[in-house]
Design a protein around this motif. Structure first.
Motif, mmCIF file in Angstrom:
data_model
loop_
_atom_site.group_PDB
_atom_site.id
_atom_site.type_symbol
_atom_site.label_atom_id
_atom_site.label_comp_id
_atom_site.label_asym_id
_atom_site.label_seq_id
_atom_site.Cartn_x
_atom_site.Cartn_y
_atom_site.Cartn_z
ATOM 1 N N GLY A 166 -6.510 -4.115 6.915
ATOM 2 C CA GLY A 166 -6.544 -3.005 7.869
ATOM 3 C C GLY A 166 -7.500 -1.916 7.436
ATOM 4 O O GLY A 166 -8.435 -2.143 6.652
ATOM 5 N N GLU A 167 -7.249 -0.717 7.948
ATOM 6 C CA GLU A 167 -8.064 0.439 7.583
ATOM 7 C C GLU A 167 -7.679 0.909 6.179
ATOM 8 O O GLU A 167 -6.499 0.985 5.842
ATOM 9 N N THR A 168 -8.651 1.204 5.372
ATOM 10 C CA THR A 168 -8.388 1.605 3.983
ATOM 11 C C THR A 168 -7.649 2.939 3.953
ATOM 12 O O THR A 168 -8.121 3.937 4.514
ATOM 13 N N PRO A 169 -6.471 2.973 3.310
ATOM 14 C CA PRO A 169 -5.712 4.226 3.242
ATOM 15 C C PRO A 169 -6.460 5.311 2.463
ATOM 16 O O PRO A 169 -7.283 5.020 1.586
ATOM 17 N N GLU A 170 -6.140 6.534 2.791
ATOM 18 C CA GLU A 170 -6.750 7.667 2.106
ATOM 19 C C GLU A 170 -6.416 7.610 0.619
ATOM 20 O O GLU A 170 -5.301 7.317 0.225
ATOM 21 N N GLY A 171 -7.406 7.882 -0.195
ATOM 22 C CA GLY A 171 -7.204 7.881 -1.642
ATOM 23 C C GLY A 171 -7.419 6.536 -2.295
ATOM 24 O O GLY A 171 -7.294 6.412 -3.524
ATOM 25 N N MET A 172 -7.716 5.500 -1.482
ATOM 26 C CA MET A 172 -7.978 4.167 -2.030
ATOM 27 C C MET A 172 -9.422 3.759 -1.761
ATOM 28 O O MET A 172 -10.068 4.268 -0.844
ATOM 29 N N LEU A 173 -9.899 2.809 -2.566
ATOM 30 C CA LEU A 173 -11.214 2.229 -2.369
ATOM 31 C C LEU A 173 -11.071 0.896 -1.642
ATOM 32 O O LEU A 173 -10.119 0.160 -1.865
ATOM 33 N N LYS A 190 0.820 -1.209 0.000
ATOM 34 C CA LYS A 190 0.000 0.000 0.000
ATOM 35 C C LYS A 190 0.856 1.263 0.000
ATOM 36 O O LYS A 190 0.460 2.282 -0.580
ATOM 37 N N ALA A 191 2.052 1.213 0.619
ATOM 38 C CA ALA A 191 2.928 2.397 0.592
ATOM 39 C C ALA A 191 3.475 2.632 -0.807
ATOM 40 O O ALA A 191 3.522 3.769 -1.294
ATOM 41 N N LEU A 192 3.877 1.556 -1.469
ATOM 42 C CA LEU A 192 4.368 1.660 -2.840
ATOM 43 C C LEU A 192 3.275 2.161 -3.773
ATOM 44 O O LEU A 192 3.547 2.887 -4.743
ATOM 45 N N ALA A 193 2.028 1.816 -3.466
ATOM 46 C CA ALA A 193 0.908 2.223 -4.321
ATOM 47 C C ALA A 193 0.793 3.741 -4.413
ATOM 48 O O ALA A 193 0.428 4.284 -5.468
ATOM 49 N N ALA A 194 1.100 4.440 -3.325
ATOM 50 C CA ALA A 194 1.027 5.904 -3.343
ATOM 51 C C ALA A 194 2.026 6.478 -4.343
ATOM 52 O O ALA A 194 1.720 7.425 -5.084
ATOM 53 N N ARG A 195 3.233 5.900 -4.387
ATOM 54 C CA ARG A 195 4.225 6.354 -5.365
ATOM 55 C C ARG A 195 3.776 6.024 -6.786
ATOM 56 O O ARG A 195 3.945 6.841 -7.706
ATOM 57 N N ILE A 196 3.209 4.836 -6.955
ATOM 58 C CA ILE A 196 2.735 4.442 -8.288
ATOM 59 C C ILE A 196 1.675 5.416 -8.778
ATOM 60 O O ILE A 196 1.714 5.869 -9.937
ATOM 61 N N LEU A 197 0.737 5.766 -7.909
ATOM 62 C CA LEU A 197 -0.324 6.696 -8.306
ATOM 63 C C LEU A 197 0.249 8.053 -8.692
ATOM 64 O O LEU A 197 -0.213 8.694 -9.645
ATOM 65 N N ALA A 198 1.287 8.477 -7.980
ATOM 66 C CA ALA A 198 1.895 9.784 -8.252
ATOM 67 C C ALA A 198 2.701 9.788 -9.546
ATOM 68 O O ALA A 198 2.724 10.796 -10.262
ATOM 69 N N GLU A 199 3.350 8.673 -9.867
ATOM 70 C CA GLU A 199 4.274 8.654 -11.002
ATOM 71 C C GLU A 199 3.728 7.983 -12.255
ATOM 72 O O GLU A 199 4.218 8.241 -13.357
ATOM 73 N N SER A 200 2.738 7.123 -12.112
ATOM 74 C CA SER A 200 2.196 6.419 -13.277
ATOM 75 C C SER A 200 1.389 7.369 -14.149
ATOM 76 O O SER A 200 0.676 8.255 -13.648
ATOM 77 N N LYS A 201 1.482 7.172 -15.453
ATOM 78 C CA LYS A 201 0.719 7.993 -16.403
ATOM 79 C C LYS A 201 -0.687 7.459 -16.629
ATOM 80 O O LYS A 201 -1.532 8.156 -17.198
ATOM 81 N N THR A 202 -0.933 6.215 -16.219
ATOM 82 C CA THR A 202 -2.223 5.598 -16.564
ATOM 83 C C THR A 202 -3.050 5.140 -15.366
ATOM 84 O O THR A 202 -4.274 5.066 -15.467
#
Length: 522
Positions: free
Chosen positions: A131-138, A109-121
């Motif tokens: 656990g508790e759903t992180p902010e910005g995720m469904l 989930k931590a890596l996902a935040a970087r992916i969302l920031a850097e991925s074009k698609t």
């Protein structure tokens, strides 16, 4: 044929049978089918359209299996992500495939935040953790709870099932395009060999992003057996699962078998695990040494051993070595150490550099044709044309065929060592080294030599408490193979670098020797 076909069959005939066991809990086919249909409904509600790519970055879990079926149920395409890659490689694969939806578990989930920031698609992140759903995720579970089940699109035939990226440790990966027909055929061919039936209790211990495990998953849904899921491979967890869950079939890479046997020998308490339920041990992903195979057969005495040879591009198996060939008779004949014969409806040839078939017993490149061969590489028409020239998949593996059609894999052609004009196959040298009583594992590579071009270099891992020196390793080899094949240098290490499925990363071993030189090390 379509991947969800087996699930429909058992939803109709055996809805209350246990489909999956995970973390000590079971789920029936009826419960599983409902969750798959609801997850598919949520994807469609999120705007996932026909042919869109949906990725999964996760350890093994119940949700991973649901993902594999819900995505095609929603008429979309799977893109399982290799979690051993760097962030840059992962982002490349997601952008290259134009993936818009990514599911992640707690580990990523931590890596996902970087992916969302850097991925074009990638635009949507789904949290498939506990656990508790992180902010910005469904929330994965909330999506299932809040969406109605939808009808299966029954995406199938030659339609794209998934993009399975391969490589990534030697440059950016290539996306192997496999159809429903490719993988469904492999499932049927696998069942013809006697693998997977309604009484099978299969242990998923290999990474689920790997096609070998997914193919086993499809076979199991077709036959109606029970999936038992480990989050990750550890020797203790595998032995405990065999004991507790009465596992009767498992698939492992040779290095996993090595680790399991080593751990069992080093831990006396492991002797308490009852392994008698195990009936079938499949191995693949890389060659197995005779010494390791003999050792495994002595521990899993009730199990028949089988081998599948292939690659992702072959969905994933081309040849199969049946349990009957793992016997003293065929150990003597050498067939026990072959890769077996071609799968049903699959053709295999051994060819030279001009694609001419070579005589039996002559080493050449293994090429394959059949319904298991990939559609091609995603967005790489030139690489596709090169790999599939003449209608045959060129594997890049060197091998030969005997008079009875058994295939013997010698080496990756790129791993072949050319020393003084002689071709040396690392697998042959590794087999000689591994028969030394002090050796646990070995890997052989070619390193630069001004006089001979390359010389043989061995990297050796010794068994705990055992000792050996370079001269002893060389002397042991000299009794078993030709002098020019004997390692000229030996390096001892605590462990070999391994991929996520237990393949030795020879590129990492070669890198210090070849950096700045002309030889390719991919």
């Amino acid at each position: 044929m379509y991947i969800t076909q087996g699930l429909h069959r058992h939803l109709q005939a055996r809805p209350n049978a246990t489909a999956i066991r995970y973390l000590g809990r079971g789920i029936t086919y009826a419960e599983f089918g409902d969750r798959v249909a609801r997850l598919a409904g949520s994807l469609k509600k999120l705007g996932v359209a026909s042919g869109d790519r949906v990725a999964m970055l996760s350890s093994n879990s119940l949700r991973y299996i649901e993902y594999y079926l819900a995505v095609p149920w929603a008429d979309a395409v799977v893109n399982p992500v290799n979690y051993r890659w760097s962030a840059a490689e992962i982002i490349y694969s997601l952008d290259d495939s134009e993936t818009s939806v990514l599911m992640v578990d707690d580990n990523y989930k931590a890596l996902a935040a970087r992916i969302l920031a850097e991925s074009k698609t990638v635009r949507t992140l789904i949290y498939a953790g506990d656990g508790e759903t992180p902010e910005g995720m469904l929330s994965y579970e909330r999506l299932i709870e809040e969406n109605d089940p939808v009808e299966d699109a029954r995406r199938g035939g030659d339609a794209l099932l998934g993009i399975f990226y391969t490589g990534g440790t030697t440059g950016f990966p290539k996306g192997v395009m496999l159809s429903h027909h490719n993988v469904a055929f492999s499932s049927m061919a696998s069942q013809q060999t006697g693998r997977c039936n309604a009484s099978t209790r299969f242990l998923h211990s290999m990474p689920m992003f790997h096609l070998a495990d997914f193919a086993a998953m499809v076979s199991l849904f077709s036959s109606g057996g029970t999936h038992v899921v480990l989050p990750a491979f550890t020797p203790q967890a595998v032995l405990e699962a065999i004991h507790d869950e009465k596992i009767n079939e498992i698939l492992l890479a040779p290095t996993m078998i090595q680790m399991l046997l080593d751990w069992r020998e080093a831990n006396p308490e492991a002797q308490r695990y009852d392994l008698s339920a195990l009936e079938r041990v499949g191995y693949g992903a890389s060659p197995i040494t005779p010494a390791l195979l003999d050792r495994a057969c002595s521990v899993f005495r009730n199990a028949g051993f089988t081998q599948g040879y292939g690659m992702t591009e072959l969905a994933p198996v081309a040849t199969f070595l049946a349990a009957e060939y793992h016997s003293p008779e065929h150990q003597q004949s050498g067939k026990m150490y072959s890769a077996g014969r071609p799968y049903s409806c699959v053709e295999v040839r051994i060819v030279d550099a001009e694609d001419r078939e070579v005589p039996r017993g002559t080493v050449g490149e293994i090429v394959v044709r059949g319904p298991n061969v990939m559609l091609g590489y995603w967005n790489k028409p030139e690489a596709t044309a090169e790999a599939l020239r003449g209608g045959w998949m060129h594997t890049g593996d060197g091998g030969y065929m005997d008079e009875e059609g058994f295939i013997y894999v010698c080496d990756r052609l790129k791993d072949m060592i050319v020393s003084g004009g002689e071709n040396i196959y690392s697998a042959e040298v590794e087999t000689a080294i591994s028969s030394h009583p002090a050796v646990a594992q070995s890997a052989v590579i070619g390193i630069p030599c001004e006089k001979w071009g390359e010389t043989v270099h061995a990297v050796v891992v010794l068994k705990p408490g055992m000792a050996a020196c370079a001269d002893q390793i060389a002397a042991h080899c000299r009794e078993r193979i030709a002098g020019y094949k004997v390692p000229r240098s030996v390096e001892f290490r605590d462990a070999l670098p391994l991929s996520s499925v237990g393949k030795v990363l020879k590129v990492e071993l070669r890198k210090p020797f070849w950096e700045g030189r002309g030889r390719g090390i991919s």
